[in-house]
Structure formats: structure tokens, C-alpha cells
Design a protein around this motif. Structure first.
Motif, PDB file in Angstrom:
ATOM      1  N   LYS A  12       0.830  -1.211   0.000  1.00  0.00           N
ATOM      2  CA  LYS A  12       0.000   0.000   0.000  1.00  0.00           C
ATOM      3  C   LYS A  12       0.860   1.256   0.000  1.00  0.00           C
ATOM      4  O   LYS A  12       0.526   2.254  -0.637  1.00  0.00           O
ATOM      5  N   LYS A  13       1.979   1.201   0.693  1.00  0.00           N
ATOM      6  CA  LYS A  13       2.890   2.338   0.745  1.00  0.00           C
ATOM      7  C   LYS A  13       3.485   2.608  -0.634  1.00  0.00           C
ATOM      8  O   LYS A  13       3.595   3.755  -1.064  1.00  0.00           O
ATOM      9  N   GLU A  14       3.853   1.527  -1.336  1.00  0.00           N
ATOM     10  CA  GLU A  14       4.401   1.669  -2.684  1.00  0.00           C
ATOM     11  C   GLU A  14       3.378   2.254  -3.639  1.00  0.00           C
ATOM     12  O   GLU A  14       3.678   3.143  -4.441  1.00  0.00           O
ATOM     13  N   VAL A  15       2.138   1.772  -3.542  1.00  0.00           N
ATOM     14  CA  VAL A  15       1.067   2.266  -4.408  1.00  0.00           C
ATOM     15  C   VAL A  15       0.808   3.743  -4.129  1.00  0.00           C
ATOM     16  O   VAL A  15       0.638   4.553  -5.046  1.00  0.00           O
ATOM     17  N   LYS A  16       0.809   4.099  -2.847  1.00  0.00           N
ATOM     18  CA  LYS A  16       0.568   5.495  -2.461  1.00  0.00           C
ATOM     19  C   LYS A  16       1.657   6.406  -3.019  1.00  0.00           C
ATOM     20  O   LYS A  16       1.394   7.497  -3.507  1.00  0.00           O
ATOM     21  N   GLU A  17       2.903   5.921  -2.963  1.00  0.00           N
ATOM     22  CA  GLU A  17       4.010   6.724  -3.473  1.00  0.00           C
ATOM     23  C   GLU A  17       3.936   6.880  -4.990  1.00  0.00           C
ATOM     24  O   GLU A  17       4.284   7.915  -5.540  1.00  0.00           O
ATOM     25  N   GLU A  18       3.463   5.821  -5.669  1.00  0.00           N
ATOM     26  CA  GLU A  18       3.349   5.872  -7.125  1.00  0.00           C
ATOM     27  C   GLU A  18       2.214   6.794  -7.560  1.00  0.00           C
ATOM     28  O   GLU A  18       2.327   7.542  -8.523  1.00  0.00           O
ATOM     29  N   GLU A  19       1.100   6.726  -6.854  1.00  0.00           N
ATOM     30  CA  GLU A  19      -0.075   7.497  -7.246  1.00  0.00           C
ATOM     31  C   GLU A  19      -0.028   8.940  -6.749  1.00  0.00           C
ATOM     32  O   GLU A  19      -0.632   9.832  -7.314  1.00  0.00           O
ATOM     33  N   GLY A  20       0.711   9.157  -5.694  1.00  0.00           N
ATOM     34  CA  GLY A  20       0.635  10.434  -5.008  1.00  0.00           C
ATOM     35  C   GLY A  20      -0.347  10.292  -3.845  1.00  0.00           C
ATOM     36  O   GLY A  20      -1.401   9.658  -3.979  1.00  0.00           O
ATOM     37  N   GLU A  21       0.003  10.838  -2.719  1.00  0.00           N
ATOM     38  CA  GLU A  21      -0.845  10.700  -1.531  1.00  0.00           C
ATOM     39  C   GLU A  21      -2.194  11.370  -1.770  1.00  0.00           C
ATOM     40  O   GLU A  21      -2.263  12.476  -2.301  1.00  0.00           O
ATOM     41  N   HIS A  22      -3.259  10.691  -1.363  1.00  0.00           N
ATOM     42  CA  HIS A  22      -4.594  11.228  -1.617  1.00  0.00           C
ATOM     43  C   HIS A  22      -5.576  10.773  -0.541  1.00  0.00           C
ATOM     44  O   HIS A  22      -5.287   9.867   0.238  1.00  0.00           O
ATOM     45  N   ILE A  23      -6.698  11.437  -0.501  1.00  0.00           N
ATOM     46  CA  ILE A  23      -7.809  11.044   0.362  1.00  0.00           C
ATOM     47  C   ILE A  23      -9.070  11.007  -0.498  1.00  0.00           C
ATOM     48  O   ILE A  23      -9.093  11.535  -1.608  1.00  0.00           O
ATOM     49  N   PHE A  24     -10.107  10.372   0.023  1.00  0.00           N
ATOM     50  CA  PHE A  24     -11.413  10.383  -0.641  1.00  0.00           C
ATOM     51  C   PHE A  24     -12.386  11.187   0.211  1.00  0.00           C
ATOM     52  O   PHE A  24     -12.417  11.048   1.431  1.00  0.00           O
ATOM     53  N   ILE A  25     -13.138  12.046  -0.433  1.00  0.00           N
ATOM     54  CA  ILE A  25     -14.167  12.810   0.272  1.00  0.00           C
ATOM     55  C   ILE A  25     -15.512  12.587  -0.422  1.00  0.00           C
ATOM     56  O   ILE A  25     -15.563  12.262  -1.606  1.00  0.00           O
ATOM     57  N   LEU A  57      -4.862  13.556   7.516  1.00  0.00           N
ATOM     58  CA  LEU A  57      -3.814  14.226   6.737  1.00  0.00           C
ATOM     59  C   LEU A  57      -2.449  14.125   7.405  1.00  0.00           C
ATOM     60  O   LEU A  57      -2.344  14.042   8.628  1.00  0.00           O
ATOM     61  N   SER A  58      -1.412  14.132   6.588  1.00  0.00           N
ATOM     62  CA  SER A  58      -0.038  14.034   7.087  1.00  0.00           C
ATOM     63  C   SER A  58       0.298  15.212   7.998  1.00  0.00           C
ATOM     64  O   SER A  58       0.125  16.373   7.619  1.00  0.00           O
ATOM     65  N   LYS A  59       0.785  14.898   9.186  1.00  0.00           N
ATOM     66  CA  LYS A  59       1.148  15.957  10.128  1.00  0.00           C
ATOM     67  C   LYS A  59       2.448  16.651   9.718  1.00  0.00           C
ATOM     68  O   LYS A  59       2.810  17.684  10.276  1.00  0.00           O
ATOM     69  N   ASP A  60       3.159  16.075   8.746  1.00  0.00           N
ATOM     70  CA  ASP A  60       4.370  16.721   8.230  1.00  0.00           C
ATOM     71  C   ASP A  60       4.032  17.850   7.262  1.00  0.00           C
ATOM     72  O   ASP A  60       4.844  18.753   7.043  1.00  0.00           O
ATOM     73  N   LYS A  61       2.839  17.777   6.664  1.00  0.00           N
ATOM     74  CA  LYS A  61       2.468  18.751   5.638  1.00  0.00           C
ATOM     75  C   LYS A  61       1.295  19.644   6.028  1.00  0.00           C
ATOM     76  O   LYS A  61       1.094  20.701   5.439  1.00  0.00           O
ATOM     77  N   PHE A  62       0.507  19.211   6.976  1.00  0.00           N
ATOM     78  CA  PHE A  62      -0.688  19.970   7.345  1.00  0.00           C
ATOM     79  C   PHE A  62      -0.663  20.318   8.829  1.00  0.00           C
ATOM     80  O   PHE A  62      -0.267  19.506   9.662  1.00  0.00           O
ATOM     81  N   ILE A  63      -1.088  21.531   9.133  1.00  0.00           N
ATOM     82  CA  ILE A  63      -1.094  21.989  10.520  1.00  0.00           C
ATOM     83  C   ILE A  63      -2.376  22.771  10.796  1.00  0.00           C
ATOM     84  O   ILE A  63      -2.829  23.557   9.953  1.00  0.00           O
ATOM     85  N   ARG A  64      -2.937  22.531  11.947  1.00  0.00           N
ATOM     86  CA  ARG A  64      -4.135  23.280  12.350  1.00  0.00           C
ATOM     87  C   ARG A  64      -3.679  24.575  13.008  1.00  0.00           C
ATOM     88  O   ARG A  64      -3.075  24.561  14.086  1.00  0.00           O
ATOM     89  N   VAL A  65      -3.934  25.692  12.348  1.00  0.00           N
ATOM     90  CA  VAL A  65      -3.450  26.983  12.828  1.00  0.00           C
ATOM     91  C   VAL A  65      -4.526  27.791  13.546  1.00  0.00           C
ATOM     92  O   VAL A  65      -4.248  28.862  14.087  1.00  0.00           O
ATOM     93  N   HIS A  66      -5.746  27.248  13.523  1.00  0.00           N
ATOM     94  CA  HIS A  66      -6.892  27.956  14.110  1.00  0.00           C
ATOM     95  C   HIS A  66      -7.975  26.912  14.306  1.00  0.00           C
ATOM     96  O   HIS A  66      -7.968  25.874  13.629  1.00  0.00           O
ATOM     97  N   LYS A  67      -8.909  27.146  15.213  1.00  0.00           N
ATOM     98  CA  LYS A  67      -9.958  26.152  15.432  1.00  0.00           C
ATOM     99  C   LYS A  67     -10.759  25.871  14.164  1.00  0.00           C
ATOM    100  O   LYS A  67     -11.338  24.792  13.999  1.00  0.00           O
ATOM    101  N   SER A  68     -10.744  26.825  13.221  1.00  0.00           N
ATOM    102  CA  SER A  68     -11.530  26.676  11.999  1.00  0.00           C
ATOM    103  C   SER A  68     -10.693  26.445  10.748  1.00  0.00           C
ATOM    104  O   SER A  68     -11.249  26.371   9.651  1.00  0.00           O
ATOM    105  N   TYR A  69      -9.359  26.327  10.894  1.00  0.00           N
ATOM    106  CA  TYR A  69      -8.522  26.200   9.697  1.00  0.00           C
ATOM    107  C   TYR A  69      -7.387  25.185   9.874  1.00  0.00           C
ATOM    108  O   TYR A  69      -6.690  25.192  10.901  1.00  0.00           O
ATOM    109  N   ILE A  70      -7.218  24.342   8.851  1.00  0.00           N
ATOM    110  CA  ILE A  70      -6.033  23.507   8.690  1.00  0.00           C
ATOM    111  C   ILE A  70      -5.396  23.930   7.368  1.00  0.00           C
ATOM    112  O   ILE A  70      -6.098  24.057   6.357  1.00  0.00           O
ATOM    113  N   ILE A  71      -4.085  24.172   7.361  1.00  0.00           N
ATOM    114  CA  ILE A  71      -3.448  24.634   6.130  1.00  0.00           C
ATOM    115  C   ILE A  71      -2.361  23.667   5.675  1.00  0.00           C
ATOM    116  O   ILE A  71      -1.768  22.942   6.474  1.00  0.00           O
ATOM    117  N   ASN A  72      -2.138  23.673   4.361  1.00  0.00           N
ATOM    118  CA  ASN A  72      -1.021  22.953   3.766  1.00  0.00           C
ATOM    119  C   ASN A  72       0.195  23.877   3.851  1.00  0.00           C
ATOM    120  O   ASN A  72       0.223  24.934   3.225  1.00  0.00           O
TER     121      ASN A  72
END
Length: 232
Positions: A121-134, A180-195
Motif C-alpha cells: 500500500k505504501k508503494e502504491v501510495k508513493e506511485e499514485e501520489g498521496e490522496h484522500i477520498f471525500i 492528513l499528514s502531520k508533516d504537511k498539514f497543521i491546524r493553525v486555528h480552530k476553523s482552519y487547517i493549512i497545507n
């Protein structure tokens, strides 16, 4: 590499046996063992768990009901004294199904399967690019996380803003924070998470992404500075 795992079994004797097998295995790291699903669910929500060793017959909430209540499901190795649940277990995409008493060789073979699947799964994720489904407007959308600019609380919904568009999702900020990856995303406000890769400039009050100013909570500037300094 070690898989973070938990053990869930209402029998203290069985938990001790399985925990010992886990601790003796070089590819596993035991985060905790629990006698009931409620305690286990709390642990899983706070930690990055790769694998659950799960009993099926437990009081109040059985193993299947426990899995139905998880938003994000790690790999599952069912452990039970009965063979009759095997077919249903694999409806839950179980990695394996172990019957008590557990032989060490059988346990090790099951863990090898879990590790192999994790690597695949890690190899597939690296090949495809990290993603989520919404899920938005009754559609399931694949979102590449590198394209996400920020995520914003929007009443009972969450707005996911990407380089291409934005979508409203019936979800919580906490759920996205966990996914989301904690290396790339951070919650900077109760209403916002930023890349953090999208941040162009910031001061004590705002982080700027394009022409949008994202408010910074008073105690989040230091966290943002640290995240930006370690981001590659």
C-alpha cells in the motif's frame, strides 16, 4: 519499520498471550491492549495505528460492530475461538483470521502478511501520489493532498479548498486532522487547517495563501514556524 498495533480482547489471559507475541515480534510495536472496544476506539483516534488484533465475541460491542464504528480502518487480524465467523470476517477485508489457541508459527505468518500488505500500500501510495477520498454532493471524490490549499470549518460541514476547486463535506475538522499528514498539514486555528507548502508569507496574525489570509491562533505561530523550518 514496525507496525503500530493494538490488541482488543475481553479475556485478560488472551490479551496477555497476544501482547507477548506482539512484543516478541521485531516487526510490531504494541501501542496498547484493551478489554473493550470503547477504550480501544479512544486510543485509535489519538494514535496512528496500522494493525488491530481483534476478538469478535466481546460484551456490549462485538468486534464487527466495533469496526463499523471506525471512520478509518487499519488492517485487521481477527482472533477468535470459533471458525464460524471466518466468512463474515473477510467481508471486512480482514488481513487474516486466527483461531485460539494461537501457534507462534501461524501468528508470525499472519504478521508477515500484514507487513507485506502495508509495504504494498505504501508503494502504491508513493506511485499514485498521496490522496484522500471525500464525499461531496453524493459523489465520492479523490483528492490529491498536495493540491489541498486549506481546510475550513463551515458550520456542520468542512470546506476543502484545492488548487482546482472547493468542496463541502459533511465531516469534522478533527477527522481531517487525523487523516492528513502531520508533516504537511497543521491546524493553525480552530476553523482552519493549512497545507504548509502553500504558505507564501505570514505574520503574527495571518498565514497568506495566495490572496487569502488565514487567521492564526495566538499560540500557533511558533508551531507554524517550526513546521515551515522542517518542511522539505
Amino acid at each position: 519499520m514496525k507496525l503500530n498495533c493494538v490488541v482488543v480482547d475481553d479475556s485478560s489471559i488472551q490479551r496477555t498471550i497476544i501482547a507477548k507475541l506482539v512484543n516478541n515480534h521485531p516487526g510490531l510495536h504494541l501501542i496498547g491492549d484493551f478489554s473493550n472496544a470503547i477504550e480501544a476506539k479512544s486510543c485509535i483516534s489519538l494514535n496512528n495505528i496500522d494493525l488491530i488484533f481483534l476478538d469478535i465475541e466481546m460484551p456490549v460491542i462485538n468486534g464487527f460492530d466495533f469496526l463499523d464504528g471506525l471512520k478509518t480502518k487499519p488492517q485487521i487480524i481477527f482472533i477468535t475461538s470459533k471458525a464460524e465467523y471466518a466468512l463474515k470476517a473477510f467481508d471486512y477485508d480482514a488481513t487474516d483470521y486466527l483461531q485460539k489457541p494461537i501457534a507462534v508459527d501461524r501468528f508470525n505468518a499472519s504478521v508477515k502478511r500484514a507487513i507485506d500488505m502495508h509495504l504494498l500500500k505504501k508503494e502504491v501510495k508513493e506511485e499514485e501520489g498521496e490522496h484522500i477520498f471525500i464525499k461531496s454532493n453524493l459523489k465520492k471524490l479523490k483528492i490529491f493532498t498536495a493540491k489541498i490549499k486549506w481546510i475550513e470549518a463551515f458550520g456542520d460541514y468542512v470546506r476543502v479548498v484545492t488548487e482546482d476547486d472547493s468542496n463541502l463535506v459533511l465531516s469534522t475538522m478533527k477527522s481531517f486532522e487525523n487523516d492528513l499528514s502531520k508533516d504537511k498539514f497543521i491546524r493553525v486555528h480552530k476553523s482552519y487547517i493549512i497545507n504548509i507548502d502553500k504558505v507564501e508569507r505570514f505574520n503574527s496574525k495571518f498565514a497568506e495563501i495566495g490572496i487569502t489570509k488565514i487567521p492564526l491562533s495566538r499560540n500557533k505561530k511558533e508551531d507554524l514556524v517550526k513546521a515551515l523550518s522542517t518542511s522539505s
